[in-house]
Structures are given as C-alpha cells and as structure tokens.
Design an enzyme around this catalytic site. Structure first.
Site, PDB file in Angstrom:
ATOM      1  N   CYS A 252       0.860  -1.178   0.000  1.00  0.00           N
ATOM      2  CA  CYS A 252       0.000   0.000   0.000  1.00  0.00           C
ATOM      3  C   CYS A 252       0.895   1.226   0.000  1.00  0.00           C
ATOM      4  O   CYS A 252       1.772   1.365   0.864  1.00  0.00           O
ATOM      5  CB  CYS A 252      -0.916   0.021   1.229  1.00  0.00           C
ATOM      6  SG  CYS A 252      -1.870   1.552   1.329  1.00  0.00           S
ATOM      7  N   ASN A 261       0.464  -8.873  -0.831  1.00  0.00           N
ATOM      8  CA  ASN A 261      -0.625  -9.663  -0.262  1.00  0.00           C
ATOM      9  C   ASN A 261      -0.196 -11.121  -0.282  1.00  0.00           C
ATOM     10  O   ASN A 261       0.652 -11.518  -1.080  1.00  0.00           O
ATOM     11  CB  ASN A 261      -1.878  -9.526  -1.134  1.00  0.00           C
ATOM     12  CG  ASN A 261      -2.439  -8.136  -1.131  1.00  0.00           C
ATOM     13  OD1 ASN A 261      -1.968  -7.275  -1.863  1.00  0.00           O
ATOM     14  ND2 ASN A 261      -3.429  -7.895  -0.309  1.00  0.00           N
TER      15      ASN A 261
END
Ligand code: HMG
Ligand code: MG
Length: 296
Positions: A252, A261
């Site tokens: 992010c 992720n």
C-alpha cells in the site's frame, strides 16, 4: 439491492477467493504498467474460476497514479459471466468516476475503505476515521439506489505503521461504523502483515460480536510470513472469504513497509490440502502468477 456477500452463500467447505492483485498489487508498482498488460492479467484471471476480481480504483490520480487508468481497464477487459469485477471508491467523486466507466455487460461491485487507526486514516485518506465514514454515506446511499453491491475494508486490524498496535475493540467499533451505513461484507486488512494467529484470533473474537463470520473476509499481507497461519485461524473462526494477490503482488503506497498480499497460489494450496473447495483452477493461477511477476 445491497447484498452482504454478492448474493451467494459463503458457509461450509466452500471458500471464496477475492483476487486483489490487479488493484492492491499493481497500485504499488513503481514502474508504469500499461492498460494492455493489466487487461491481459485480468482476462487470464477471469478464466480461472475466480468469482471476484478487484481491477482498480477511482481514487485521486495524484495519490495513486498507477490506478489512474481504471476507466480504460474496465472499458477494455473481456468480461466472463459469473465474475464480479470490483473497484475501490473513496468518496462521491470516485463514485461519479465509477458511474461514468461502468459497463452494462459487467457485474461491477464497489469497495469502500476505512482504517481502524487514526494515523493510517490520515495517511491514506487525508481525514479522520469519522470523516471518512461521513464521506462514504452518499456513496453507499447511491450504490443502494443503483443496485450496486458494496464491500467494505477496514485496514490496520492488528497494527498501524503510525499508531502501533490496534486494539481488537477498535477494530470491532470500526466494523460496526461501516455496517451502520448498510449491510456489507467487511474485509479485515492486516495492512502491514504484522498479525500473528493469536492476535488475529483476539481481533476476530471482538469483531464476531458485531458481525457474523459469513459477512467477514480476511485480507492478509505477508510481511511476517504469517498470512497462511492467519488464514488458518480465520477458517477456524468460521470465515470463508479471503483476499489474495496472484504472484504475491502487493503493498500500500500509504503504509510504509506494507509488503505483498498473500499469494493466491499459496492460498489455493493451503485450502486444497485442508479440504476446502474454491472452484479455482490452479493452472490458470500459476500462469497468471508468472505474468504478474513479470510486471515487477
Ligand atoms: P484529498 O486531497 O483530501 O481530497 O484526498 P480533496 O477532496 O481535498 O480533493 C483534492 C483533489 O483530489 C481535487 O483535485 C479533487 O478533485 C481530487 P484538484 O482540485 O487538486 O485537481 N479528488 C479526486 N480525483 C479523482 N478521484 C477521486 C477524487 N477525490 C478527490 N475519487 C482522497 C482524498 C480520498 C481523494 C485521497 O486521499 C485518495 O485518493 N486516497 C486514496 C489512497 C489509496 O487509494 N490508497 C490505497 C488503497 S487502500 C489499501 O490499499 C488498503 C486495502 O488494501 C486494505 C488493507 O490492506 O488494509 C484496501
Ligand atoms: Mg491491502
């Protein structure tokens, strides 16, 4: 009509994978990735049996330049029936962008996002948690009126890069704030991947007091290498929806240290070995993971 889980049941041995690589993964890549390459990845993922693919964001292009072409991505992808394509929308301006880009031949869902910590809210959305929820009120109302399904994210469910540890009660309170807007599935984001099974378990116990497991998803980044263990503990708490990014893409831009992720291929492996059905063909995902790695 709003639906908590896209109109389908998420109980029992079926686990629903939300592929977030084209959004959560590619939003953080330093090099420019063309619309054609994004679309090729999404089209390959669409063939795999995945039912949910997050393809972009209608956020400020000054804040996240990699997602500035989401309208073109939506225009150019080849939709597959039964796949729901989702985009992030932070405010009314983003909703208007989404409406302009929306296609009649694709099921498009929106995802709204807030944080459980004030520091990350300021960094990611430039406002407090309460203000971010207020900005979402007209978005969720418009989605309800238009028949668009809304999913919600709560970030920093165990740790914030600015404020440190997040208390389980703080997460439960934030989940309740979003669900007060409308019934929706909430994806619980371990944004910087510091969560451990014990802490995820404590967080889930608090959240399950305000939302049923069928309305929750796990969104684990893998900095600490605990994402699969965190999925296992979430399964034990009854969760049957998880977000992942093919090839472990991710991060992010407003969370220093946020890694990829958890990789979709690793989640599929874990689930298959634990006896869960996903309906996803691992061979397509392996091919897509190669393509995703080539984008880094
Ligand atoms: P702001 O600067 O406070 O907004 O940003 P503003 O309302 O003051 O507007 C400033 C400018 O942005 C104006 O343009 C607006 O028109 C424009 P200017 O007059 O300067 O030319 N603007 C927009 N443009 C396009 N689309 C919009 C939009 N809104 C305003 N929707 C804002 C507020 C929310 C826009 C900004 O903070 C932003 O875009 N933040 C998004 C950050 C982001 O996308 N982060 C990554 C996704 S979240 C994540 O990855 C976590 C997750 O994966 C879960 C987890 O891991 O925990 C979901
Ligand atoms: Mg994320």
């Amino acid at each position: 009509m709003l639906s908590a889980v896209g109109g389908e049941s998420v109980t029992g041995d079926y686990v629903r994978i939300h592929e977030v690589g084209p959004r959560d993964g590619l939003q953080n890549e330093p090099s420019v990735i063309s619309v054609a390459r994004k679309v090729a990845l999404i089209d390959l993922l669409s063939q795999s049996g995945l039912r949910d693919i997050e393809v972009g964001s209608f956020v400020s292009p000054k804040w996240v330049p990699q997602m500035a072409d989401t309208d073109q991505v939506l225009a150019q992808l080849s939709p597959v029936q039964c796949v729901r394509y989702a985009v992030l929308v932070p405010n009314k301006r983003g909703w208007d962008g989404f409406l302009d880009a929306r296609r009649d031949d694709i099921i498009t869902d929106i995802a709204v996002f807030i944080a459980a910590s004030e520091g990350f809210s300021q960094s990611n959305l430039n406002c407090s948690i309460a203000e971010s929820v207020d900005r979402l009120r007209p978005v969720v109302a418009a989605a309800k009126e238009t028949g668009v399904t809304v999913r919600g994210y709560v970030s920093c469910v165990t740790d914030c890069p600015f404020d440190g540890p997040t208390s389980p009660q703080q997460v439960a309170d934030t989940v309740a704030m979003l669900r007060d807007l409308a019934p929706m599935q909430i994806s619980l984001g371990d944004t910087i991947g510091q969560g451990t099974p014990d802490r995820i378990s404590a967080m889930l116990e608090a959240v399950l007091a305000v939302a049923p497991a069928t309305d929750l998803a796990g969104h684990f980044h893998d900095t600490g290498g605990q994402a699969l263990a965190n999925i296992a503990v979430s399964l034990a708490h009854g969760l049957r929806a998880f977000d992942s990014a093919v090839g472990g893409l991710g991060g992010c831009p407003y969370a220093p240290g946020a890694p990829g992720n958890v990789a979709t291929e690793a989640v599929l492996d874990l689930l298959a070995h634990s006896g869960y059905e996903t309906g996803v063909d691992a061979r397509f995902i392996a091919q897509a993971a190669d393509m995703a790695r080539g984008m880094r």
